[in-house]
Design an enzyme around this catalytic site. Structure first.
Site, PDB file in Angstrom:
ATOM      1  N   LEU A  43       0.817  -1.214   0.000  1.00  0.00           N
ATOM      2  CA  LEU A  43       0.000   0.000   0.000  1.00  0.00           C
ATOM      3  C   LEU A  43       0.847   1.259   0.000  1.00  0.00           C
ATOM      4  CD1 LEU A  43      -3.174   0.748   1.934  1.00  0.00           C
ATOM      5  CD2 LEU A  43      -1.191   2.096   2.581  1.00  0.00           C
ATOM      6  N   ASP A  46       0.387   8.561   1.851  1.00  0.00           N
ATOM      7  CA  ASP A  46       0.764   9.976   1.664  1.00  0.00           C
ATOM      8  C   ASP A  46       2.106  10.168   0.940  1.00  0.00           C
ATOM      9  OD1 ASP A  46      -1.189   9.801   3.564  1.00  0.00           O
ATOM     10  OD2 ASP A  46      -0.129  10.941   5.089  1.00  0.00           O
ATOM     11  N   GLN A  62       4.566   7.016   1.926  1.00  0.00           N
ATOM     12  CA  GLN A  62       4.202   6.103   2.991  1.00  0.00           C
ATOM     13  C   GLN A  62       3.970   4.738   2.360  1.00  0.00           C
ATOM     14  OE1 GLN A  62       3.062   6.781   6.734  1.00  0.00           O
ATOM     15  NE2 GLN A  62       4.993   7.663   6.050  1.00  0.00           N
ATOM     16  N   TYR A 105       5.903   7.663  10.149  1.00  0.00           N
ATOM     17  CA  TYR A 105       4.720   8.323   9.575  1.00  0.00           C
ATOM     18  C   TYR A 105       5.118   9.576   8.787  1.00  0.00           C
ATOM     19  CZ  TYR A 105       1.049   5.381  11.645  1.00  0.00           C
ATOM     20  OH  TYR A 105       0.190   4.345  11.943  1.00  0.00           O
ATOM     21  N   SER A 106       4.111  10.267   8.286  1.00  0.00           N
ATOM     22  CA  SER A 106       4.331  11.333   7.295  1.00  0.00           C
ATOM     23  C   SER A 106       5.154  12.500   7.809  1.00  0.00           C
ATOM     24  CB  SER A 106       2.991  11.862   6.798  1.00  0.00           C
ATOM     25  OG  SER A 106       2.408  10.886   5.995  1.00  0.00           O
ATOM     26  N   ARG A 165       0.631  14.502  14.459  1.00  0.00           N
ATOM     27  CA  ARG A 165       1.546  13.945  13.442  1.00  0.00           C
ATOM     28  C   ARG A 165       1.684  14.844  12.216  1.00  0.00           C
ATOM     29  NH1 ARG A 165      -2.720  10.251  14.093  1.00  0.00           N
ATOM     30  NH2 ARG A 165      -4.360  10.453  12.527  1.00  0.00           N
ATOM     31  N   ASP A 166       2.575  14.432  11.313  1.00  0.00           N
ATOM     32  CA  ASP A 166       2.771  15.002   9.979  1.00  0.00           C
ATOM     33  C   ASP A 166       3.493  16.353   9.994  1.00  0.00           C
ATOM     34  OD1 ASP A 166       1.233  12.784   9.433  1.00  0.00           O
ATOM     35  OD2 ASP A 166      -0.619  13.914   9.129  1.00  0.00           O
ATOM     36  N   GLU A 224      -5.244  16.195   9.490  1.00  0.00           N
ATOM     37  CA  GLU A 224      -4.027  15.521   9.057  1.00  0.00           C
ATOM     38  C   GLU A 224      -3.321  16.402   8.028  1.00  0.00           C
ATOM     39  OE1 GLU A 224      -4.613  10.866   9.833  1.00  0.00           O
ATOM     40  OE2 GLU A 224      -5.506  11.504   7.956  1.00  0.00           O
TER      41      GLU A 224
HETATM   42  C1  FRU Z   1      -2.757  10.440   6.414  1.00  0.00           C
HETATM   43  C2  FRU Z   1      -2.034   9.716   7.535  1.00  0.00           C
HETATM   44  C3  FRU Z   1      -1.113  10.642   8.279  1.00  0.00           C
HETATM   45  C4  FRU Z   1      -0.122   9.689   8.882  1.00  0.00           C
HETATM   46  C5  FRU Z   1       0.027   8.661   7.783  1.00  0.00           C
HETATM   47  C6  FRU Z   1       0.264   7.259   8.265  1.00  0.00           C
HETATM   48  O1  FRU Z   1      -3.170   9.592   5.417  1.00  0.00           O
HETATM   49  O2  FRU Z   1      -2.959   9.107   8.412  1.00  0.00           O
HETATM   50  O3  FRU Z   1      -1.761  11.469   9.215  1.00  0.00           O
HETATM   51  O4  FRU Z   1       1.101  10.292   9.201  1.00  0.00           O
HETATM   52  O5  FRU Z   1      -1.171   8.704   7.047  1.00  0.00           O
HETATM   53  O6  FRU Z   1       0.503   6.412   7.190  1.00  0.00           O
END
Ligand code: FRU
Length: 492
Positions: A43, A46, A62, A105-106, A165-166, A224
């Site tokens: 899969l 992001d 990701q 993560y992102s 996050r992110d 997000e």
């Molecule tokens: C958005 C998200 C982000 C996170 C990432 C995890 O699609 O949920 O907030 O960092 O994907 O894969």
């Protein structure tokens, strides 16, 4: 549909050989894309760390290797000279530290000299599965050497829930300060963005406050991937408010949109000038990211995940899911964000299919990988893509001159999915429909309306016989088969 155990989802990749068979299966899928970035297996979600650096464009995505499941996430690295042709470089960040034990993560990237600094969320889970988010840093050197910093830059803010996050890193020249903005959720379960600042990329990061966005204090339960871009004289806040229903978007409750306005970094206030707009009017687009260090005034380049959280796609059974959108150049016109496909895509055009005497209503072949341009005179329009040999069914695009409204309807496709999100999407066009530029890859369609005024991005999975198109209206049609641009090599 496969049920994944936690062990299966969070299995660590030990040896690239483990992916060989899966990649062989994925690579031969009829739905594999030709000029869109897609995961080597498993899969993709992001886009991360999108940045121009050392004469190249770097992008990470990701990635969960094991199948169409949101399990253990890595950053996979791809590179391009022209934003059109992309090469796979392999895994960049792996979840190999205690602070990112359940996923890298992102995040975003900033070049300093020859190095790229990568800011990301370390998704940590305790033994009892309690989540903790850390904002982490790694340095990628020119020769590909990666060095993770031993400790995160900062941990979670206790005044908010676990959803933090992110990180998006930005440099504000006037204040000679770096800012990191992260998406978060208040204890009352409203979405927000948190801002940290430092004079130095490596040290001294401090929480400076929650971003104030008057009028948007109760808009979705988590934001997000928030970021603020400057485009010309205009600031734009781009983010993904979650768990919110919007008119005309069925039961879809994850959206990617933007607000135009003015950002005051000293007072951490983004003052909106207008309402929230959906970034993309199609069915499948999320987690858009703008490139850093674009280095041309008044210019921004955006790419997004062509997918959504919490949905399934027909290729899930083939152990892969998702792709990214085409990169788009952003500008602002009539208080709307304008998205145009990057100009270099014209290089992919093969010899034009001769259609200068196309008669309205004629059924013609539709290549699986192509671009169409359509110029309209005023009047109603109906366009069937992926129709059968009689011109029926498929994806329909209709424009009503009376309503000044364009609608896409994917309900006529043989393979439908995510029906709860609705089968149609509409957008009003106050100045009428003049032009469409359509990019078709094997399992996606991106429709740019009136030179970037609106975009509809959607996955589609044509079945046998859905291989024709028909246009009705006062129209001039052009069509080109397109060359492949994204290599599909198993590089780990
Ligand atoms: C958005 C998200 C982000 C996170 C990432 C995890 O699609 O949920 O907030 O960092 O994907 O894969």
């Amino acid at each position: 549909m496969k049920e994944w155990t936690r062990e299966e989802r969070y299995r660590t990749l030990k040896d690239p050989q483990e992916l060989w068979d899966m990649h062989e299966e994925v690579r031969t899928s009829d739905y594999r894309q030709q000029f869109h970035i897609q995961s080597i297996t498993g899969l993709i979600n992001d886009p991360n760390g999108f940045v121009r650096h050392n004469e190249s464009w770097h992008l990470f995505y990701q990635w969960c290797p094991w199948g169409a499941v949101h399990g253990l996430k890595y950053w996979y690295h791809v590179v391009s000279k022209d934003l059109v042709n992309w090469k796979n470089l392999g895994i960049c960040l792996m979840p190999d530290r205690e602070y990112d034990n359940k996923g890298v993560y992102s995040g975003s990237a900033m070049p300093i000299g020859e190095d790229l600094y990568l800011y990301y969320t370390g998704n940590h889970r305790d033994e009892d599965w309690t989540r903790h988010a850390y904002t982490c840093l790694a340095r990628l050197k020119k020769d590909g050497w990666l060095e993770k910093y031993p400790l995160p830059l900062f941990g979670e803010n206790k005044n908010y829930t676990e959803h933090q996050r992110d990180p998006k890193i930005t440099y504000i020249k006037e204040l000679d300060t770096y800012y990191i903005m992260i998406g978060a959720q208040t204890k009352k379960h409203y979405g927000c963005a948190l801002v940290y600042s430092s004079k130095d990329l490596l040290h001294g990061w401090n929480f400076v406050g929650e971003l104030k966005v008057p009028g948007f204090e109760k808009f979705g339960d988590m934001w997000e991937c928030p970021c603020i871009e400057r485009i010309g004289e205009q600031d734009v806040l781009i983010f993904c408010p979650q768990h919110l229903l919007l008119p005309g978007r069925g039961q879809s409750d994850n959206h990617n949109g933007y607000i135009l306005g003015t950002m005051d970094w000293e007072n951490l206030t983004f003052t909106p000038d207008g309402s929230f707009h959906v970034l993309d009017f199609g069915f499948d687009s999320y987690a858009a990211a703008c490139a850093n260090n674009v280095n041309r005034d008044n210019h921004a380049v955006l790419i997004a995940w062509m997918g959504l959280p919490d949905v399934t796609y027909p290729t899930d059974e083939e152990n892969w899911s998702g792709c990214l959108t085409l990169p788009r150049e952003l500008s602002v016109r009539d208080r709307r964000l304008i998205q145009r496909p990057i100009s270099g895509l014209k290089e992919l055009r093969e010899k034009e299919i001769e259609l200068s005497d196309y008669q309205s209503g004629t059924v013609i072949d539709l290549p699986r990988v192509c671009e169409m341009e359509l110029y309209f005179r005023p009047g109603d329009v109906s366009l069937q893509l992926f129709a059968d040999k009689n011109g029926n069914g498929g994806l329909s695009i209709t424009y009503s001159e009376l309503l000044k409204e364009i609608m896409i309807d994917r309900g006529g496709m043989k393979t439908t999915f995510n029906e709860a999100h609705g089968l149609t999407r509409t957008r009003t066009l106050p100045n009428g429909l003049k032009h469409l530029r359509i990019f078709i890859d094997r399992s996606s369609v991106e429709i740019f309306v009136n030179d970037g005024d609106a975009v509809f991005t959607s996955r589609i999975f044509p079945a046998d016989g859905e291989a024709f198109t028909k246009v009705t209206g006062d129209v001039y049609v052009r069509m080109w088969p397109l060359k492949a641009a994204c290599e599909d090599l198993l590089i780990v």
